[in-house]
Motif scaffolding. Sequence first.
Motif, PDB file in Angstrom:
ATOM      1  N   LEU A 185      42.207  45.156  27.004  1.00 25.45           N
ATOM      2  CA  LEU A 185      41.535  46.065  28.586  1.00 25.45           C
ATOM      3  C   LEU A 185      40.420  45.665  28.478  1.00 25.45           C
ATOM      4  O   LEU A 185      39.518  47.074  29.157  1.00 25.45           O
ATOM      5  CB  LEU A 185      41.893  47.862  27.680  1.00 25.45           C
ATOM      6  CG  LEU A 185      42.867  48.605  27.465  1.00 25.45           C
ATOM      7  CD1 LEU A 185      43.069  50.455  27.206  1.00 25.45           C
ATOM      8  CD2 LEU A 185      44.123  48.471  28.977  1.00 25.45           C
ATOM      9  N   GLY A 186      40.035  44.814  27.643  1.00 27.78           N
ATOM     10  CA  GLY A 186      37.689  44.480  27.713  1.00 27.78           C
ATOM     11  C   GLY A 186      37.098  43.683  29.176  1.00 27.78           C
ATOM     12  O   GLY A 186      37.104  43.074  29.315  1.00 27.78           O
ATOM     13  N   GLY A 187      38.521  43.714  30.099  1.00 22.03           N
ATOM     14  CA  GLY A 187      38.055  42.664  31.145  1.00 22.03           C
ATOM     15  C   GLY A 187      39.060  41.006  31.120  1.00 22.03           C
ATOM     16  O   GLY A 187      38.199  40.405  31.112  1.00 22.03           O
ATOM     17  N   VAL A 188      39.412  41.039  29.964  1.00 20.72           N
ATOM     18  CA  VAL A 188      39.880  39.515  29.605  1.00 20.72           C
ATOM     19  C   VAL A 188      40.362  38.398  30.874  1.00 20.72           C
ATOM     20  O   VAL A 188      40.389  37.595  30.917  1.00 20.72           O
ATOM     21  CB  VAL A 188      40.010  39.439  28.115  1.00 20.72           C
ATOM     22  CG1 VAL A 188      41.001  38.071  28.016  1.00 20.72           C
ATOM     23  CG2 VAL A 188      39.343  39.789  27.132  1.00 20.72           C
ATOM     24  N   PHE A 189      41.416  40.504  31.572  1.00 22.52           N
ATOM     25  CA  PHE A 189      42.905  39.103  32.087  1.00 22.52           C
ATOM     26  C   PHE A 189      42.573  39.898  33.954  1.00 22.52           C
ATOM     27  O   PHE A 189      43.223  39.488  34.866  1.00 22.52           O
ATOM     28  CB  PHE A 189      44.213  39.205  31.624  1.00 22.52           C
ATOM     29  CG  PHE A 189      44.032  38.823  30.666  1.00 22.52           C
ATOM     30  CD1 PHE A 189      44.508  37.833  30.559  1.00 22.52           C
ATOM     31  CD2 PHE A 189      44.040  39.885  29.190  1.00 22.52           C
ATOM     32  CE1 PHE A 189      45.591  37.230  28.921  1.00 22.52           C
ATOM     33  CE2 PHE A 189      44.746  39.356  28.146  1.00 22.52           C
ATOM     34  CZ  PHE A 189      44.852  38.034  27.893  1.00 22.52           C
ATOM     35  N   TYR A 190      41.514  40.997  33.483  1.00 24.85           N
ATOM     36  CA  TYR A 190      41.212  40.877  35.203  1.00 24.85           C
ATOM     37  C   TYR A 190      39.805  41.285  35.412  1.00 24.85           C
ATOM     38  O   TYR A 190      38.876  41.870  34.229  1.00 24.85           O
ATOM     39  CB  TYR A 190      42.204  43.089  34.632  1.00 24.85           C
ATOM     40  CG  TYR A 190      42.107  43.273  34.263  1.00 24.85           C
ATOM     41  CD1 TYR A 190      41.304  44.755  34.344  1.00 24.85           C
ATOM     42  CD2 TYR A 190      42.691  43.787  33.158  1.00 24.85           C
ATOM     43  CE1 TYR A 190      40.744  45.719  33.782  1.00 24.85           C
ATOM     44  CE2 TYR A 190      42.834  44.621  32.136  1.00 24.85           C
ATOM     45  CZ  TYR A 190      41.161  45.258  32.146  1.00 24.85           C
ATOM     46  OH  TYR A 190      41.083  46.385  31.981  1.00 24.85           O
ATOM     47  N   SER A 191      39.534  41.562  36.599  1.00 29.24           N
ATOM     48  CA  SER A 191      38.482  42.162  36.935  1.00 29.24           C
ATOM     49  C   SER A 191      38.592  43.897  37.117  1.00 29.24           C
ATOM     50  O   SER A 191      38.984  44.089  38.352  1.00 29.24           O
ATOM     51  CB  SER A 191      37.826  41.606  38.186  1.00 29.24           C
ATOM     52  OG  SER A 191      36.853  42.328  38.737  1.00 29.24           O
ATOM     53  N   ILE A 192      37.624  44.542  36.661  1.00 30.04           N
ATOM     54  CA  ILE A 192      37.442  46.061  37.392  1.00 30.04           C
ATOM     55  C   ILE A 192      37.583  46.620  37.968  1.00 30.04           C
ATOM     56  O   ILE A 192      37.554  47.576  38.519  1.00 30.04           O
ATOM     57  CB  ILE A 192      36.539  46.070  35.818  1.00 30.04           C
ATOM     58  CG1 ILE A 192      35.209  46.341  36.315  1.00 30.04           C
ATOM     59  CG2 ILE A 192      36.977  46.363  34.116  1.00 30.04           C
ATOM     60  CD1 ILE A 192      34.078  47.572  35.432  1.00 30.04           C
ATOM     61  N   ASP A 193      37.465  45.475  38.924  1.00 31.33           N
ATOM     62  CA  ASP A 193      37.230  45.673  40.651  1.00 31.33           C
ATOM     63  C   ASP A 193      38.149  46.747  41.205  1.00 31.33           C
ATOM     64  O   ASP A 193      38.885  46.849  42.401  1.00 31.33           O
ATOM     65  CB  ASP A 193      36.258  44.949  41.760  1.00 31.33           C
ATOM     66  CG  ASP A 193      34.886  44.745  40.622  1.00 31.33           C
ATOM     67  OD1 ASP A 193      34.211  45.256  40.811  1.00 31.33           O
ATOM     68  OD2 ASP A 193      34.411  43.544  41.416  1.00 31.33           O
ATOM     69  N   LEU A 194      39.293  46.178  41.029  1.00 33.23           N
ATOM     70  CA  LEU A 194      40.812  45.915  41.034  1.00 33.23           C
ATOM     71  C   LEU A 194      41.108  47.060  40.755  1.00 33.23           C
ATOM     72  O   LEU A 194      42.495  47.862  41.084  1.00 33.23           O
ATOM     73  CB  LEU A 194      41.581  44.899  40.218  1.00 33.23           C
ATOM     74  CG  LEU A 194      41.769  43.517  40.553  1.00 33.23           C
ATOM     75  CD1 LEU A 194      42.284  43.095  39.146  1.00 33.23           C
ATOM     76  CD2 LEU A 194      42.024  43.533  42.062  1.00 33.23           C
TER      77      LEU A 194
END
Length: 257
Positions: A185-194
């Motif tokens: 959940l630390g942004g490895v696979f996605y941007s938190i902008d999503l």
Amino acid sequence: MKGRLIWISFSTIYRREVRRFMRIWPQTLVPPVITMSLYFVIFGSLIGRRIGDMGGYPYIEFVVPGLIMMSVITNSYANVVSSFYSAKFQRSVEELLVSPTPNWVIMAGYVLGGVSRGLMVGLIVTLVAMFFTSLTVEHIFFTVAIVFLTAVLFSLAGFINAIFANSFDAISIIPTFVLTPLTYLGGVFYSIDLLSPFWQGLSKLNPILYMVNSFRYGILGVSDINVVGAFFGVLVFIALLGSWAIYLMSHGKRLRH
């Protein structure tokens, strides 16, 4: 102790730690590389084609820094927690504690051993990533600094976990129920902008988010957070965990059976 004796003590512990994980390299270096390679294939090459761009980069390029950092975090932590707990379980650590070797030297030897394994795995994963995408480092000194400090931080965390653990099962609790969820959940696979504003705020409570994004900034030049603040935050956490570890060792808490 004199400087030369301190160096001998430190280098002896450090060399033993490096030899320990190098002696069983098929168990310590190969499995994480295979795991990361599967991530590259599944999340990068296969799913990534359907996702498209993220943060202005192809998805495979976006996830590579996070996967490298994830391998550094997990291996730095695992090396120290398993090694120091084994020494405590076998009571060989008691010989170190009664010796004239300062506690900070003992801690530094174990921590640098964990850092070495974490960085070695991270380097191998980086080389493997080259087969899937091309990487250019935007800020080389920042990249090296943040990955080194992150390895130090999680090596210290593993050291403290080993001090508190009272069984081999106990050393797997933190990695399973804390470290793994925070990493994913630390942004490895996605941007938190999503994410929605609420979940963005909640994600910002996750310290691993700042390390992953700082490393991604060093490589790609993009980040969801303030990387300068994250960098100094890592330094503060290192100072706190290092001080706590020294305190625990000096008081002998949970180190002697």
